[in-house]
Motif scaffolding. Structure first.
Motif, PDB file in Angstrom:
ATOM      1  N   LYS A   1       0.893  -1.121  -0.032  1.00  0.00           N
ATOM      2  CA  LYS A   1       0.086  -0.007  -0.035  1.00  0.00           C
ATOM      3  C   LYS A   1       0.938   1.290   0.044  1.00  0.00           C
ATOM      4  CE  LYS A   1      -3.682  -2.039   2.659  1.00  0.00           C
ATOM      5  NZ  LYS A   1      -4.674  -2.055   3.829  1.00  0.00           N
ATOM      6  N   GLY A   2       0.330   2.261  -0.322  1.00  0.00           N
ATOM      7  CA  GLY A   2       0.960   3.700  -0.293  1.00  0.00           C
ATOM      8  C   GLY A   2       1.597   3.906  -1.410  1.00  0.00           C
ATOM      9  N   PRO A   3       2.820   4.906  -1.516  1.00  0.00           N
ATOM     10  CA  PRO A   3       3.710   5.043  -2.676  1.00  0.00           C
ATOM     11  C   PRO A   3       4.569   3.918  -2.995  1.00  0.00           C
ATOM     12  CG  PRO A   3       3.689   7.040  -1.024  1.00  0.00           C
ATOM     13  CD  PRO A   3       2.724   5.577  -0.416  1.00  0.00           C
ATOM     14  N   LEU A   4       4.853   3.937  -4.214  1.00  0.00           N
ATOM     15  CA  LEU A   4       5.662   2.824  -4.429  1.00  0.00           C
ATOM     16  C   LEU A   4       6.900   2.664  -3.937  1.00  0.00           C
ATOM     17  CD1 LEU A   4       5.396   1.107  -7.685  1.00  0.00           C
ATOM     18  CD2 LEU A   4       7.693   2.298  -7.860  1.00  0.00           C
ATOM     19  N   ALA A   5       7.824   3.898  -3.368  1.00  0.00           N
ATOM     20  CA  ALA A   5       8.903   3.838  -2.763  1.00  0.00           C
ATOM     21  C   ALA A   5       8.653   3.062  -1.341  1.00  0.00           C
ATOM     22  CB  ALA A   5       9.422   5.082  -2.364  1.00  0.00           C
ATOM     23  N   HIS A   6       7.646   3.096  -0.811  1.00  0.00           N
ATOM     24  CA  HIS A   6       7.205   2.349   0.357  1.00  0.00           C
ATOM     25  C   HIS A   6       6.951   0.969   0.357  1.00  0.00           C
ATOM     26  CE1 HIS A   6       5.694   6.214   2.696  1.00  0.00           C
ATOM     27  NE2 HIS A   6       6.654   6.544   1.835  1.00  0.00           N
ATOM     28  N   ARG A   7       6.448   0.623  -0.930  1.00  0.00           N
ATOM     29  CA  ARG A   7       6.310  -0.755  -1.147  1.00  0.00           C
ATOM     30  C   ARG A   7       7.581  -1.513  -1.523  1.00  0.00           C
ATOM     31  NH1 ARG A   7       1.981  -0.112  -5.704  1.00  0.00           N
ATOM     32  NH2 ARG A   7       1.875   2.119  -5.239  1.00  0.00           N
ATOM     33  N   LEU A   8       8.377  -0.544  -2.251  1.00  0.00           N
ATOM     34  CA  LEU A   8       9.644  -1.401  -2.753  1.00  0.00           C
ATOM     35  C   LEU A   8      10.387  -1.381  -1.470  1.00  0.00           C
ATOM     36  CD1 LEU A   8      11.562  -2.031  -5.060  1.00  0.00           C
ATOM     37  CD2 LEU A   8      12.142   0.143  -5.360  1.00  0.00           C
ATOM     38  N   TRP A   9      10.408  -0.556  -0.563  1.00  0.00           N
ATOM     39  CA  TRP A   9      11.338  -0.672   0.709  1.00  0.00           C
ATOM     40  C   TRP A   9      11.537  -2.152   1.370  1.00  0.00           C
ATOM     41  CZ3 TRP A   9      14.844   2.426   2.940  1.00  0.00           C
ATOM     42  CH2 TRP A   9      15.479   1.943   4.180  1.00  0.00           C
ATOM     43  N   GLY A  10      10.222  -2.701   1.541  1.00  0.00           N
ATOM     44  CA  GLY A  10      10.457  -4.079   2.044  1.00  0.00           C
ATOM     45  C   GLY A  10      10.740  -5.151   1.248  1.00  0.00           C
ATOM     46  N   ARG A  11      10.997  -4.778  -0.123  1.00  0.00           N
ATOM     47  CA  ARG A  11      11.433  -5.905  -0.942  1.00  0.00           C
ATOM     48  C   ARG A  11      12.983  -5.619  -1.059  1.00  0.00           C
ATOM     49  NH1 ARG A  11       6.218  -5.793  -2.094  1.00  0.00           N
ATOM     50  NH2 ARG A  11       5.420  -7.864  -2.701  1.00  0.00           N
ATOM     51  N   LEU A  12      13.638  -4.673  -0.488  1.00  0.00           N
ATOM     52  CA  LEU A  12      15.133  -4.248  -0.769  1.00  0.00           C
ATOM     53  C   LEU A  12      15.716  -4.633   0.755  1.00  0.00           C
ATOM     54  CD1 LEU A  12      14.796  -1.017  -2.508  1.00  0.00           C
ATOM     55  CD2 LEU A  12      15.380  -3.135  -3.414  1.00  0.00           C
ATOM     56  N   THR A  13      15.143  -4.497   1.824  1.00  0.00           N
ATOM     57  CA  THR A  13      15.789  -4.779   3.308  1.00  0.00           C
ATOM     58  C   THR A  13      14.562  -5.094   4.150  1.00  0.00           C
ATOM     59  OG1 THR A  13      17.014  -3.635   4.793  1.00  0.00           O
ATOM     60  CG2 THR A  13      15.248  -2.387   3.601  1.00  0.00           C
ATOM     61  N   GLY A  14      15.325  -5.901   4.996  1.00  0.00           N
ATOM     62  CA  GLY A  14      14.326  -6.339   6.311  1.00  0.00           C
ATOM     63  C   GLY A  14      14.084  -5.248   7.462  1.00  0.00           C
ATOM     64  N   ARG A  15      14.852  -4.198   7.301  1.00  0.00           N
ATOM     65  CA  ARG A  15      15.025  -2.886   8.341  1.00  0.00           C
ATOM     66  C   ARG A  15      13.619  -2.206   8.242  1.00  0.00           C
ATOM     67  NH1 ARG A  15      20.945  -0.326   8.594  1.00  0.00           N
ATOM     68  NH2 ARG A  15      22.150  -2.258   8.941  1.00  0.00           N
ATOM     69  N   LYS A  16      13.324  -1.853   9.530  1.00  0.00           N
ATOM     70  CA  LYS A  16      12.200  -1.014   9.336  1.00  0.00           C
ATOM     71  C   LYS A  16      12.416   0.360   8.920  1.00  0.00           C
ATOM     72  CE  LYS A  16       8.700   0.778  12.604  1.00  0.00           C
ATOM     73  NZ  LYS A  16       8.332   0.919  14.005  1.00  0.00           N
ATOM     74  N   PRO A  17      11.514   0.929   7.939  1.00  0.00           N
ATOM     75  CA  PRO A  17      11.878   2.129   7.216  1.00  0.00           C
ATOM     76  C   PRO A  17      11.861   3.422   8.202  1.00  0.00           C
ATOM     77  CG  PRO A  17       9.841   1.454   6.708  1.00  0.00           C
ATOM     78  CD  PRO A  17      10.194   0.255   7.238  1.00  0.00           C
TER      79      PRO A  17
END
Length: 419
Positions: free
Chosen positions: A202-218
């Motif tokens: 959900k939300g902006p694409l960058a937010h959705r992509l984040w969880g597919r790049l790292t396991g850290r909390k954004p």
């Protein structure tokens, strides 16, 4: 071409319809009216007629002019030159449709920039969503790949699967291609395996992509850097992958196939995968505590130091400059930033090269606990928007114009048959 000339001769003595004019020019009917609105072609509506008509000789003259200007012409130094209205690179700055790209990326989200680049209209708060059928097909295809598959492998397979799930993919009209772009980009992101158990699409694409790049909390600062990076990397003139996209579009391949062509080229170490080399270099510097022995090892092996210099920017890469400024605000990024600075200053003793966007991406991926391949993923997702823009632009041009002539340098015939 001879067919078009013969058709023009056949039509000599009478005016052409819009359909006939489009056929002679090798463009869509909408493009004919664009020529009229720009003053490049005159039109006349006959009394009692249902549409506009065009003078044969004027249409022929425009066709000849278009062939000279867009037929895969060569510049003075022999390089292929292609007309485009998308990106201009000039004096260590670059512009999307005449607007400073770094300022656009600082003010607007990736989706907002993309939508504006495609349509010329700004839609504040716009987000792209993918149809469930496309996502399901892409995920099944990606899940079937070997575990060691890289991000570009996954994205190429996802693009092909999404195409197969779209029965309307062969519709090359502008609205259809725009629809493809708006659904393909989020499909590519959704097809990548998530690294966080609480990840939400959900939300902006960058937010959705984040969880597919790292396991850290954004955090807000890191998400801002990622979103800005996507916006900065949307397009960069006729890069190798973009040229491949335009060649595919010139042959009237559908938009999914054109994007697949770009992804195939992007995987090279001199293009989209370059940030991975810079990532590993940064980790080596952090491990050894100084850049000097790491840079020495690169030079001793005959390799250029990754993350430095750019053929289009004599000075600093403006994309790197924008990202480094934002990375100063990212929690925990200071060691990676210091290592990047050490690499630049150490190498400057030998040759004065500036940091490029690959080094800035490497700082982001290292600082945020991402794998070395994450920069390649960011690059590919971002650039898909530019590829769609170039696909739309190429569809307006004469088909198959991207057909350079080969210069044969082999044995002259006749040669004896091999035995």
């Amino acid at each position: 071409m001879r067919d078009r000339e013969a058709a023009a001769t056949e039509h000599e003595g009478r005016r052409l319809s819009t359909k006939e004019t489009a056929e002679l020019l090798g463009v869509k009917p909408e493009t004919v009216y664009a020529y009229v609105s720009r003053g490049q072609l005159g039109s006349r509506r006959e009394p009692g007629g249902r549409g506009s008509t065009f003078d044969v000789k004027e249409v022929e003259a425009l066709a000849r002019r278009n062939r000279r200007e867009t037929g895969g012409s060569s510049s003075a130094d022999g390089e292929l030159s292609v007309r485009t209205r998308i990106t201009l690179i000039d004096r260590d700055r670059y512009y999307y449709r005449g607007v400073d790209a770094t300022q656009l990326a600082a003010r607007y989200s990736y989706e907002e920039i993309t939508e504006w680049l495609w349509t010329g209209k700004l839609r504040p708060g716009v987000t792209f969503t993918a149809p469930e059928i496309s996502v399901a097909a892409a995920r099944r295809a990606v899940d079937a790949l070997p575990e060691h598959s890289g991000p570009t492998d996954r994205l190429r397979v996802a693009a092909i699967a999404a195409a197969a799930a779209d029965p309307l993919r062969f519709d090359l009209s502008e609205n259809a291609v725009l629809g493809t772009g708006r659904t393909l980009i989020p499909t590519l992101v959704a097809a990548l395996p998530p690294l966080r158990h609480d990840h939400q699409d959900k939300g902006p694409l960058a937010h959705r992509l984040w969880g597919r790049l790292t396991g850290r909390k954004p955090d807000d600062a890191s998400l801002r850097v990622l979103d800005t990076a996507l916006g900065l990397l949307v397009d960069h003139d006729l890069a190798a992958s973009t040229l491949a996209v335009r060649v595919a579009a010139s042959a009237r391949a559908h938009a999914y196939a054109a994007v697949s062509a770009g992804l195939g080229v992007l995987e090279g170490p001199l293009h989209g995968a370059a940030s991975g080399l810079a990532h590993r270099l940064l980790l080596d510097v952090l491990d050894r505590g100084t850049a000097a022995p790491v840079v020495a090892d690169e030079l001793r092996a005959g390799r250029r130091v990754p993350g430095l210099g750019h053929g289009l920017y004599p000075g600093e890469d403006p994309r790197a400059r924008a990202l480094f400024a934002l990375l100063e605000e990212v929690p925990g990024a200071a060691p990676a930033l210091a290592a990047a600075h050490d690499i630049v200053t150490t190498t400057a003793r030998h040759t004065p090269l500036h940091a490029n966007v690959d080094l800035a991406l490497a700082v982001l991926t290292v600082a945020c606990g991402m794998p070395a391949s994450a920069g390649e993923t960011v690059f590919a997702i971002a650039r898909t928007a530019g590829w769609i823009a170039h696909t739309l632009e190429e569809y307006e041009e004469r088909p198959l114009r991207m057909r350079p002539s080969g210069r044969y340098v082999g044995e002259r015939p006749p040669q004896p048959f091999p035995r």
